[in-house]
Every structure is written in C-alpha cells, then in structure tokens.
Design an enzyme around this catalytic site. Structure first.
Site, mmCIF file in Angstrom:
data_model
loop_
_atom_site.group_PDB
_atom_site.id
_atom_site.type_symbol
_atom_site.label_atom_id
_atom_site.label_comp_id
_atom_site.label_asym_id
_atom_site.label_seq_id
_atom_site.Cartn_x
_atom_site.Cartn_y
_atom_site.Cartn_z
ATOM 1 N N GLU A 88 -7.254 40.298 89.305
ATOM 2 C CA GLU A 88 -7.352 38.977 89.936
ATOM 3 C C GLU A 88 -7.337 38.991 91.459
ATOM 4 O O GLU A 88 -7.862 38.084 92.085
ATOM 5 C CB GLU A 88 -6.261 38.060 89.399
ATOM 6 N N PHE A 89 -6.724 39.996 92.073
ATOM 7 C CA PHE A 89 -6.687 39.956 93.536
ATOM 8 C C PHE A 89 -7.894 40.612 94.194
ATOM 9 O O PHE A 89 -7.930 40.762 95.411
ATOM 10 C CB PHE A 89 -5.363 40.505 94.063
#
Lengths: 255, 323
Positions: free
Chosen positions: A51-52
């Site tokens: 997700e990052f």
C-alpha cells in the site's frame, strides 16, 4: 510425512492461492510470508503490491512492514499510497490478502474495536489500515484467520471495519462499492472456505488433514454452509516447508 | 447534491481551503531563505499547543522520530494527531500530549497491537475518529488540491465510514453512491527525508508514501534530513525533488532521524530496540522509564546518537539492503 505446525500450514494454503502472473495486494503479516513462498515456489511472476508504493518486489527477504524497503527491493515501481489505492480503485489489482480479528458469514472483517461501544472501547485494535481499500477494490479478497474459533468466526462483528458481502447478495453494489468484487476465500487453521454464489454465505470447501467438518462447524458461531463434496487440503510438501523455514522466515518471526 | 448518510465523528480540523490560502500567503515566505536550524529552534518556533499535527511516513519507516522526541521534550500539548504509525504516535500518546486522533492504523504489524494506544483510547483520554489508510492519504490530497473534500469509493457500507466524519452522497453525474472525504489541512507537518538543501528542497529515495500530499496539506512544515546538500545538487536532479522549498519552514539536519525505524538504502530498522520498547510499552511505568532515558534524557539528536552508539548504528547501516 514431514512435521509442521498450524501457522506453517496456513501459510502454505494461502500461498497456493496466489496465482502466477497476477497482481496481489499484500497486507501485513501472514500474507507477506505466503507471497514470499509463492514467488519461490509456483508463482515466480506473482506481482506483489504494497500500500505505501512498492510493486513487483523480489521478496527475497521477508518485509516486516508494508512500507519497509523490502516491499520495493528490485521492484518495478516505488510510488506512494495514493497511486496504489487508486490503482486498485481502477481495477488493476486482482487479489487482496488480508487478516482480521473477527470475520462474519459474509466475509466482513473487524480490526477496529472489541466490545459493543466504539468509544471508549473495551479493546482498541489497530484500525483499518489499508484493508478497507483492499477489500473495496480488489477483484477477489482472501482473508487469512490464524485462529478458527467462535470468538473470531462470529454472528455479528463488534465493528465492521472492512467490507465483505456486507448483508448479503447485492449489498456491496447497493452501498456503492464496485460491482463484481468481494471475498473469494478464507483460510483458517482448520480449513479453506469460499462463498456461495447465490447467498454469498461462507461455505466450507476443504478441511485440513485430521480436521473433521463437524469440528469446523463447532468452532464457527454463525451457520457455515458446507460444500457438496468437501475435500481435504494437501499437507505442506517437504519442499514448501524447506523454503518456508530456510528462505522465507529464517528468523522465525512467524513460524 | 443529496447527503444520504453522515459519519458520526467530530471533524477535528476544519476543511477550509480559502482560510489555508490566506494563511500561507500571509505567513510563508516565497523567497529562498536559509531555513537550517536546530530541532529545538524548529519545534519552538513552529509547533504550538493545540496544533493539528501529521507525520510521514510511518512508525518504523522513514519516520520523523528525532523531531517527535523534541516535541515531547518541549511538552507541546493538546495535539490533534492524524495518521498511522507506531513509534512516533506511541511516543506522543505515552507522553500524554494528544487530545484527538484521526486514526487509520496504529500497531506493530509483525508484533501486533499497541499497548500505549490501548491505554490512551480505552481510558477515554484520547478521542478517536476512524479512517482507512487510503482515506487519510486522500484527505491530505484534497487539501493539497486546495478543495474542501474529495469523492472516493472506499469506506462505503462499513462502520469505518460510520465512525468517521465522512459523508455519503449521490453522485450528480452517475447517480451512484460516493463517499466524500473532508480535506485535512494540518497546522504542522513533520517529514523525514534523505536529502535537503538549506532552503528546504527535499529529495526522497524509495517509496514516497504520502510525502507529496502531506507536505502540501501542511500550513507549517518541518523537514528533517539525513543529509544537507548543496542546492546545485538538487538542481542537477530537479525531477527528484518531492518537496520544494516554499512548502518548508524549517530544515533540521538529523542523521539517523528515523531510528529505531529504517531509512531505505541507509540503515535498517533496529529490531532489538523496537522489541525492547514493545515489551516496555506494555507497562506504564516502564514506558515512562523508556521516555526518561531515550527522550527526556537526551538534549538533542546528537546526544541520542551517542546514547545508541555509533557501533550499533554502523551495524544497522550494514544490514540495509542495496538496490
């Protein structure tokens, strides 16, 4: 037959669900081990997305967090969180792999609070993290539950953090979530579950070796459907266990 | 546009882009001026009691931990904190400086839930509103766009929506339900980067997390950098600049500023230190002892580095993966 523990088996089953040449949104914890094992076994071209911002990492070493440098080591992209969530919102991510503290019959997950009251809560859990987007946007979501019991496979969640099929057929679409998405599989320490096409209810598909169907049902608070022919999951192979122990988690953080 | 449903949480910061414009126009210089200062100066000058505060990236990854320690030493209180993480959020919560928390995820990932978060929230000391990670980043993005809200398709159908301050509306173009997230304008943002010049032009290696969005959503912005470089170096690779100088109020030189977290290509996370803190954080008295030793017990980042020891930090440098 090689000896193995429940967590090792759980990782192997989750790993086998990861298909080669597909994209998979990988949540923190067990999904990372499963993805790492999959890439070293049957799915060298699995593209893990974190997700990052990391996409396509080698996963030679096990990430300890969804943003750590191992999530983009020898990757094809090191972007940011907005791009990742937007990529899944536009339909580019096939699978989403998540964990949770509680799950219900429609595959909804709770990772926010335990107890009836939101604030102040009886027990405060971490919160959604990226799970809400993963389960809202990925085409097929797979939940990994380490402990299959009545406190975790519950009739009613204390808090619905992350959407499964919400209240049943059509309810995701009615809520405004993208069509043709939703929970696909649930892996627990007792078995492998899917979801009934019509009712969207959780359905037992396979049990682990030595586990009876009744045992799964007894440890589930809600009414679990049972597939017509429940199969038995194959135990971890010697090769799976060797790679898992020697290469995926040599520091024994999880296994 | 018809509002179909509203989250019940309080908005801890008002989404007012025109107020933000006026403020930055009045208070922020558009000239390239030397903003290099110590962490004491930066925090004293730019962080105020009651500020809404955000940190980037998170906890164990490129996190502004040295700046967080300084905020605690200066006892900046009644903070309205936004975001995800572990160490920096845990530190602020443990020091009892937080009133409200826009929370997405506060936990240890591999090692489970945060005892400090549990004590702070379960006791009713800290008020919460829940959001997803995507939602929080998009709230910063809306602020970065200079608009009061942004429509998204997550959070829908869940209690995460219900206990947020989001709203669900019918899309005026498609008729579908969409979730409107209020822009999150911060009073103060803290970001740790790989390189900056003295004016505040910053470059980051590896993933960019939400540095782009948070830096643009902050009225005041303090950056800490592993390395201070010449502006000529910035100008050689301007495409690598993720935060330009005009967003920045203070530049602090902070080698190992993310310790005990990692900094990609520079040093790996300090697993032993993190595990020790994790254990000690289970007990309020031991938590206080940790803060006494590692936060209040040192004057600045230089002293912190001495306390941790260069031998140990060099080992962490040798453990980080290359390209």
């Amino acid at each position: 037959m090689a000896e193995y523990n429940e967590t090792e088996f759980l990782i192997c089953i989750a790993s086998r669900l990861m298909a080669d040449k597909t994209t998979a949104f990988i949540g923190t914890g067990i999904p990372m081990l499963a993805a790492s094992l999959a890439k070293k076994m049957h799915a060298p071209n699995l593209v893990p997305a974190f997700e990052f911002g990391g996409v396509g990492a080698s996963l030679q070493k096990l990430p300890l967090g969804v943003g750590d440098s191992r999530t983009f080591h020898k990757a094809v992209l090191a972007a940011g969180i907005c791009d990742m969530m937007e990529t899944s919102a536009r339909g580019f991510i096939e699978y989403g792999f998540l964990g949770g503290a509680q799950i219900d019959m429609f595959g909804n997950l709770n990772t926010t609070v335990i107890g009836a009251k939101y604030w102040p809560p009886k027990v405060r859990l971490p919160g959604s993290g990226g799970a809400n987007e993963v389960a809202s946007f990925c085409w097929k979501t797979i939940a990994i539950m380490r402990q299959h019991d009545k406190r975790r496979f519950v009739k009613k969640l204390d808090f619905l953090t992350t959407p499964g099929y919400l209240t049943g057929p059509g309810s995701r679409e009615a809520a405004g979530l993208p069509p043709n998405t939703g929970p696909y599989r649930v892996v627990s320490n007792l078995g492998l579950m899917g979801f009934d096409e019509k009712t969207k209810q959780m359905t037992l598909l396979a049990t682990h070796p030595g586990i009876k169907v009744e045992q799964v049902l007894e440890n589930t608070e809600f009414e679990m459907l049972v597939a017509d022919n429940v199969t038995e999951n194959k135990p971890p192979t010697t090769e799976e266990l060797r790679i898992l122990r020697e290469q995926v988690d040599p520091d024994k953080l999880y296994i | 546009m018809k509002v179909l449903e509203s989250g019940v949480a309080e908005l801890f910061a008002k989404p007012d882009p025109y107020e933000f414009r006026e403020w930055v126009h009045k208070n922020k210089s558009q000239a390239m001026t030397d903003k290099l200062m110590t962490e004491q100066e930066a925090v004293a000058k730019f962080v105020a009691d009651g500020d809404s505060l955000g940190t980037e990236l998170y906890g164990t990854v490129r996190a502004p931990i040295s700046l967080t320690r300084e905020i605690i030493r200066q006892g900046k209180k009644h903070l309205r904190v936004a975001g995800q993480g572990i160490t920096e959020i845990d530190f602020l919560l443990a020091a009892d400086l937080v009133d409200t928390l826009d929370i997405t995820y506060v936990a240890w990932e591999v090692y489970g839930i945060s005892s400090i978060l549990r004590r702070a929230v379960e006791s009713g000391r800290v008020k919460t509103a829940d959001w997803s990670n995507g939602a929080m980043a998009w709230r910063f993005k809306a602020a970065a766009m200079g608009v009061p809200f942004i429509p998204v398709s997550s959070m829908l159908g869940t209690d995460t929506f219900k206990y947020s301050a989001a709203k669900m509306v019918e899309c005026p173009f498609t008729g579908q339900k969409v979730c409107l997230l209020p822009a999150l304008f911060l009073d103060i943002g803290l970001i740790h980067v790989h390189r900056a010049d003295k004016y505040g032009n910053c470059q980051i290696d590896g993933i960019s997390g939400f540095a782009h969005e948070l830096s643009r959503a902050s009225k005041k912005l303090i950056v800490s950098a592993e390395k201070i470089i010449d502006t000529d170096e910035i100008k050689k690779y301007p495409e690598h600049t993720i935060i330009p100088y005009y967003l920045v109020d203070a530049v602090v030189h902070a080698p190992f500023g993310s310790h005990p977290g990692e900094m990609c290509y520079l040093y790996w996370r300090d697993e032993e230190h993190l595990k020790t803190f994790l254990e000690e954080s289970k007990d309020p008295i031991k938590t206080k002892a940790y803060l006494d030793k590692y936060v209040y017990g040192v004057k600045n980042q230089d002293e912190y580095i001495k306390l941790i020891g260069m031998d140990r930090l060099k080992k962490l440098q040798s453990m980080i993966g290359g390209r």
